[in-house]
Design a protein around this motif. Structure first.
Motif, PDB file in Angstrom:
ATOM      1  N   PHE A  94       0.758  -1.207   0.000  1.00 43.84           N
ATOM      2  CA  PHE A  94       0.000   0.000   0.000  1.00 43.84           C
ATOM      3  C   PHE A  94       0.816   1.300   0.000  1.00 43.84           C
ATOM      4  CE2 PHE A  94      -2.321   3.071   2.218  1.00 43.84           C
ATOM      5  CZ  PHE A  94      -3.510   3.004   1.529  1.00 43.84           C
ATOM      6  N   SER A  95       1.887   1.323   0.776  1.00 38.92           N
ATOM      7  CA  SER A  95       2.607   2.591   0.977  1.00 38.92           C
ATOM      8  C   SER A  95       3.743   2.792  -0.015  1.00 38.92           C
ATOM      9  CB  SER A  95       3.196   2.650   2.395  1.00 38.92           C
ATOM     10  OG  SER A  95       2.247   2.263   3.350  1.00 38.92           O
ATOM     11  N   PHE A  96       3.893   1.882  -0.958  1.00 40.41           N
ATOM     12  CA  PHE A  96       5.018   1.983  -1.898  1.00 40.41           C
ATOM     13  C   PHE A  96       4.947   3.216  -2.792  1.00 40.41           C
ATOM     14  CE2 PHE A  96       6.482   1.214  -6.275  1.00 40.41           C
ATOM     15  CZ  PHE A  96       7.836   1.145  -6.030  1.00 40.41           C
ATOM     16  N   LYS A  97       6.078   3.893  -2.885  1.00 40.80           N
ATOM     17  CA  LYS A  97       6.216   4.992  -3.851  1.00 40.80           C
ATOM     18  C   LYS A  97       7.512   4.759  -4.619  1.00 40.80           C
ATOM     19  CE  LYS A  97       2.707   7.695  -2.741  1.00 40.80           C
ATOM     20  NZ  LYS A  97       1.716   6.680  -3.152  1.00 40.80           N
ATOM     21  N   PRO A  98       7.470   4.850  -5.944  1.00 40.75           N
ATOM     22  CA  PRO A  98       8.708   4.682  -6.708  1.00 40.75           C
ATOM     23  C   PRO A  98       9.690   5.824  -6.409  1.00 40.75           C
ATOM     24  CG  PRO A  98       6.890   5.349  -8.165  1.00 40.75           C
ATOM     25  CD  PRO A  98       6.317   5.169  -6.782  1.00 40.75           C
ATOM     26  N   PRO A  99      10.979   5.697  -6.675  1.00 40.48           N
ATOM     27  CA  PRO A  99      11.587   4.542  -7.342  1.00 40.48           C
ATOM     28  C   PRO A  99      11.857   3.402  -6.356  1.00 40.48           C
ATOM     29  CG  PRO A  99      13.270   6.155  -6.800  1.00 40.48           C
ATOM     30  CD  PRO A  99      11.965   6.742  -6.354  1.00 40.48           C
ATOM     31  N   MET A 100      12.020   2.204  -6.889  1.00 38.66           N
ATOM     32  CA  MET A 100      12.309   1.053  -6.060  1.00 38.66           C
ATOM     33  C   MET A 100      13.816   0.992  -5.818  1.00 38.66           C
ATOM     34  SD  MET A 100      10.753  -2.709  -6.693  1.00 38.66           S
ATOM     35  CE  MET A 100       9.125  -2.171  -7.167  1.00 38.66           C
ATOM     36  N   ARG A 101      14.192   0.854  -4.580  1.00 37.36           N
ATOM     37  CA  ARG A 101      15.615   0.822  -4.248  1.00 37.36           C
ATOM     38  C   ARG A 101      16.156  -0.600  -4.374  1.00 37.36           C
ATOM     39  NH1 ARG A 101      13.620   4.687  -0.727  1.00 37.36           N
ATOM     40  NH2 ARG A 101      14.483   6.750  -1.119  1.00 37.36           N
ATOM     41  N   PRO A 102      17.513  -0.689  -4.534  1.00 36.05           N
ATOM     42  CA  PRO A 102      18.110  -2.027  -4.565  1.00 36.05           C
ATOM     43  C   PRO A 102      17.883  -2.739  -3.225  1.00 36.05           C
ATOM     44  CG  PRO A 102      19.729  -0.353  -5.209  1.00 36.05           C
ATOM     45  CD  PRO A 102      18.516   0.367  -4.712  1.00 36.05           C
ATOM     46  N   PRO A 103      17.769  -4.056  -3.212  1.00 33.44           N
ATOM     47  CA  PRO A 103      17.855  -4.958  -4.363  1.00 33.44           C
ATOM     48  C   PRO A 103      16.493  -5.262  -4.965  1.00 33.44           C
ATOM     49  CG  PRO A 103      17.749  -6.255  -2.363  1.00 33.44           C
ATOM     50  CD  PRO A 103      17.593  -4.799  -1.947  1.00 33.44           C
ATOM     51  N   PHE A 104      15.460  -4.437  -4.628  1.00 35.02           N
ATOM     52  CA  PHE A 104      14.099  -4.860  -4.948  1.00 35.02           C
ATOM     53  C   PHE A 104      13.769  -4.773  -6.440  1.00 35.02           C
ATOM     54  CE2 PHE A 104      14.016  -3.882  -0.387  1.00 35.02           C
ATOM     55  CZ  PHE A 104      13.670  -5.139   0.061  1.00 35.02           C
ATOM     56  N   GLN A 105      14.332  -3.761  -7.146  1.00 31.65           N
ATOM     57  CA  GLN A 105      14.040  -3.705  -8.581  1.00 31.65           C
ATOM     58  C   GLN A 105      14.563  -4.961  -9.279  1.00 31.65           C
ATOM     59  OE1 GLN A 105      12.113  -1.230 -10.168  1.00 31.65           O
ATOM     60  NE2 GLN A 105      12.086  -2.979 -11.556  1.00 31.65           N
ATOM     61  N   ASP A 106      15.736  -5.369  -8.858  1.00 23.24           N
ATOM     62  CA  ASP A 106      16.330  -6.580  -9.426  1.00 23.24           C
ATOM     63  C   ASP A 106      15.455  -7.805  -9.122  1.00 23.24           C
ATOM     64  OD1 ASP A 106      18.529  -8.145 -10.573  1.00 23.24           O
ATOM     65  OD2 ASP A 106      18.804  -8.855  -8.499  1.00 23.24           O
ATOM     66  N   ILE A 107      14.955  -7.870  -7.907  1.00 22.35           N
ATOM     67  CA  ILE A 107      14.089  -8.997  -7.513  1.00 22.35           C
ATOM     68  C   ILE A 107      12.820  -9.006  -8.361  1.00 22.35           C
ATOM     69  CG2 ILE A 107      12.656  -9.919  -5.644  1.00 22.35           C
ATOM     70  CD1 ILE A 107      14.798  -8.871  -3.657  1.00 22.35           C
ATOM     71  N   VAL A 108      12.209  -7.830  -8.505  1.00 23.85           N
ATOM     72  CA  VAL A 108      10.971  -7.756  -9.285  1.00 23.85           C
ATOM     73  C   VAL A 108      11.238  -8.139 -10.744  1.00 23.85           C
ATOM     74  CG1 VAL A 108       9.228  -6.164 -10.204  1.00 23.85           C
ATOM     75  CG2 VAL A 108       9.797  -6.118  -7.770  1.00 23.85           C
ATOM     76  N   ASP A 109      12.351  -7.684 -11.297  1.00 25.46           N
ATOM     77  CA  ASP A 109      12.684  -8.045 -12.685  1.00 25.46           C
ATOM     78  C   ASP A 109      12.777  -9.568 -12.836  1.00 25.46           C
ATOM     79  OD1 ASP A 109      12.737  -5.405 -13.407  1.00 25.46           O
ATOM     80  OD2 ASP A 109      14.926  -5.204 -13.333  1.00 25.46           O
ATOM     81  N   LYS A 110      13.362 -10.208 -11.851  1.00 22.34           N
ATOM     82  CA  LYS A 110      13.497 -11.668 -11.920  1.00 22.34           C
ATOM     83  C   LYS A 110      12.141 -12.357 -11.754  1.00 22.34           C
ATOM     84  CE  LYS A 110      18.338 -12.392 -11.163  1.00 22.34           C
ATOM     85  NZ  LYS A 110      18.969 -11.206 -10.537  1.00 22.34           N
ATOM     86  N   LEU A 111      11.296 -11.782 -10.889  1.00 19.62           N
ATOM     87  CA  LEU A 111       9.968 -12.377 -10.704  1.00 19.62           C
ATOM     88  C   LEU A 111       9.161 -12.320 -12.001  1.00 19.62           C
ATOM     89  CD1 LEU A 111       8.812 -11.156  -7.142  1.00 19.62           C
ATOM     90  CD2 LEU A 111       9.869 -13.332  -7.795  1.00 19.62           C
ATOM     91  N   VAL A 112       9.301 -11.211 -12.728  1.00 29.35           N
ATOM     92  CA  VAL A 112       8.575 -11.081 -14.003  1.00 29.35           C
ATOM     93  C   VAL A 112       8.972 -12.215 -14.949  1.00 29.35           C
ATOM     94  CG1 VAL A 112       8.268  -9.628 -16.051  1.00 29.35           C
ATOM     95  CG2 VAL A 112       8.260  -8.586 -13.774  1.00 29.35           C
ATOM     96  N   GLU A 113      10.252 -12.565 -14.927  1.00 27.90           N
ATOM     97  CA  GLU A 113      10.712 -13.663 -15.795  1.00 27.90           C
ATOM     98  C   GLU A 113      10.190 -15.022 -15.332  1.00 27.90           C
ATOM     99  OE1 GLU A 113      15.002 -13.420 -16.018  1.00 27.90           O
ATOM    100  OE2 GLU A 113      14.821 -11.275 -16.475  1.00 27.90           O
ATOM    101  N   LEU A 114       9.937 -15.140 -14.025  1.00 32.24           N
ATOM    102  CA  LEU A 114       9.543 -16.436 -13.465  1.00 32.24           C
ATOM    103  C   LEU A 114       8.045 -16.704 -13.501  1.00 32.24           C
ATOM    104  CD1 LEU A 114      11.696 -16.608 -10.204  1.00 32.24           C
ATOM    105  CD2 LEU A 114      11.747 -18.272 -12.089  1.00 32.24           C
ATOM    106  N   GLU A 115       7.248 -15.655 -13.691  1.00 36.57           N
ATOM    107  CA  GLU A 115       5.821 -15.808 -13.380  1.00 36.57           C
ATOM    108  C   GLU A 115       5.068 -16.784 -14.293  1.00 36.57           C
ATOM    109  OE1 GLU A 115       4.637 -11.719 -13.556  1.00 36.57           O
ATOM    110  OE2 GLU A 115       3.997 -11.887 -15.624  1.00 36.57           O
ATOM    111  N   ASP A 116       5.631 -17.091 -15.448  1.00 38.99           N
ATOM    112  CA  ASP A 116       4.977 -18.107 -16.281  1.00 38.99           C
ATOM    113  C   ASP A 116       5.298 -19.517 -15.810  1.00 38.99           C
ATOM    114  OD1 ASP A 116       3.691 -16.298 -17.877  1.00 38.99           O
ATOM    115  OD2 ASP A 116       5.353 -16.169 -19.320  1.00 38.99           O
ATOM    116  N   LYS A 117       6.317 -19.630 -14.999  1.00 37.85           N
ATOM    117  CA  LYS A 117       6.720 -20.953 -14.508  1.00 37.85           C
ATOM    118  C   LYS A 117       6.224 -21.235 -13.097  1.00 37.85           C
ATOM    119  CE  LYS A 117      10.990 -20.455 -17.109  1.00 37.85           C
ATOM    120  NZ  LYS A 117      12.319 -19.899 -16.877  1.00 37.85           N
ATOM    121  N   ILE A 118       6.249 -20.213 -12.256  1.00 37.46           N
ATOM    122  CA  ILE A 118       5.870 -20.398 -10.846  1.00 37.46           C
ATOM    123  C   ILE A 118       4.813 -19.361 -10.496  1.00 37.46           C
ATOM    124  CG2 ILE A 118       6.720 -20.486  -8.459  1.00 37.46           C
ATOM    125  CD1 ILE A 118       9.549 -20.921  -9.572  1.00 37.46           C
TER     126      ILE A 118
END
Lengths: 246, 246
Positions: free
Chosen positions: B143-167
């Motif tokens: 709820f309280s998130f405001k961009p920009p996303m700080r490290p390491p979370f942008q990297d984590i989200v980028d990886k999740l986007v790649e994984l979401e068709d598998k898991i």
């Protein structure tokens, strides 16, 4: 199945360790889960039937004592309201030591749960009619109780003894006035229809009248290793259930 | 059925009032119930089948952010363990401001839940194999998130986007990186398989892909009058359920 019990001494150690610096559960967390489990046990024993919604119009009369057993009762009342029941809470002696209990009372106000206080010590029975009451929740004293019982609680217990053939009594962890290890120790004592033991049954639970009393375990918050360390096996709760009939 | 939503502004007022002096819920209470509801939603979508217990051997990979969304994830992980699942928690940025989060971590230690920290920022994906993982819990930002996303979370989200068709990904309240009101606002964004809205759905929940995403409401702790005051009807949870599929 034989009921596994742990002595009052061990049960006190379990509580101390659960809330100690190593494991770090807080009273607020454990009370929320314990109260939830008491409320869930009541829904199992006194279910609101979809075809017959009459229970919704009746009351669950919760009597809360000044300590943690009472706190569990306050939490249970809130969840019962959310589950579609109609709790009334009689809370005659409020602890000032623990500000969290005041918050639990505010939460009940938020849900418009009627609250009786010491000003109702002479007329609380007026809210407790056989035909209007699903059950009475005995959340007066639990584990830490030591006699003698101070006013107004002895009077309340005496009246509950007279009522128990008419209205089922649900005791939280320990029937009020029972000794944790020895069970009923006074001439007249509460004989609950439902006992909800928290974390693990105490020795007094073996003194319940098995023909009359349903026995549930609640307070699902310990690990297998922890249970084994204290000499018992954890209970096989189903799915996300917070209570198990034993 | 059309989903009832409330704006971020109103939702913030709801939270403030629930924890304000009048109603007096504590963060610990609400987080316990919210985390419990997330865990229960997961048991509904990914049930452990009595005939086939293979899910018990797989992991639920919980990624917890530094704030309250992360706290909900920590609580959910503990309940998942109690429900027979095998959570692994990746908690890369621990808040020092809120000592209660340290206690939530201790509770996970007590349940022998493996915990990855910032030292695992380069290898957390090693614990996340498609064949071994039931789902990923996105409890990073809410709820309280405001961009920009700080490290390491942008990297984590980028990886999740790649994984979401598998898991399958389970998002707590708000998919991480989404705007509470506007939904996905970046070119690449998480598209969860399960969204658990807490208390009431936020406007972003209308942007989920209804064919792909199951939507649950959780956080059963408000009254009808309170919901009406904020312009919505309460949800018709069944019995003692802490979630409702909507």
């Amino acid at each position: 199945m034989s009921i596994k019990v742990v002595s009052s001494k061990l049960a006190a150690e379990i509580d101390k360790e659960l809330m100690g610096p190593h494991i770090g559960f807080t009273l607020q967390q454990l009370m929320e889960l314990a109260g939830f489990s008491v409320a869930q046990a009541i829904t199992r024993e006194f279910p609101i039937n979809k075809a017959d919604q009459s229970l919704r119009k009746k009351n669950v009369f919760v009597i809360a004592g000044p300590g943690n057993n009472g706190g569990d009762g306050l939490v249970a009342a809130r969840h019962l309201k959310l589950f579609g029941y109609n709790p009334i809470v009689y809370y005659p002696k409020r602890s000032e030591k623990q500000p969290f209990y005041k918050q639990l009372v505010n939460q009940l106000d938020f849900f418009k749960v009627p609250l009786l206080s010491q000003e109702d010590n002479d007329n609380w029975m007026d809210y407790l009619k056989e035909e209007d009451t699903v059950c009475i929740v005995d959340a007066i004293f639990g584990f830490s109780f030591k006699p003698p019982m101070r006013p107004p609680f002895q009077d309340i217990v005496d009246k509950l003894v007279e009522l128990e053939d008419k209205i089922p009594i649900v005791s939280v962890d320990i029937p009020t006035g029972w000794d944790v290890d020895q069970g009923p120790i006074t001439e007249r004592f509460i004989s609950p229809s439902l006992l909800v033991s928290l974390t693990v049954p105490k020795p007094c639970s073996t003194f319940i009248n098995k023909k009359k009393t349903s026995h549930y375990i609640g307070g699902r918050f310990i690990s297998r290793e922890f249970a084994n360390k204290f000499g018992f096996e954890p209970f096989n709760y189903e799915s996300t259930d917070q209570v198990l009939k034993i």
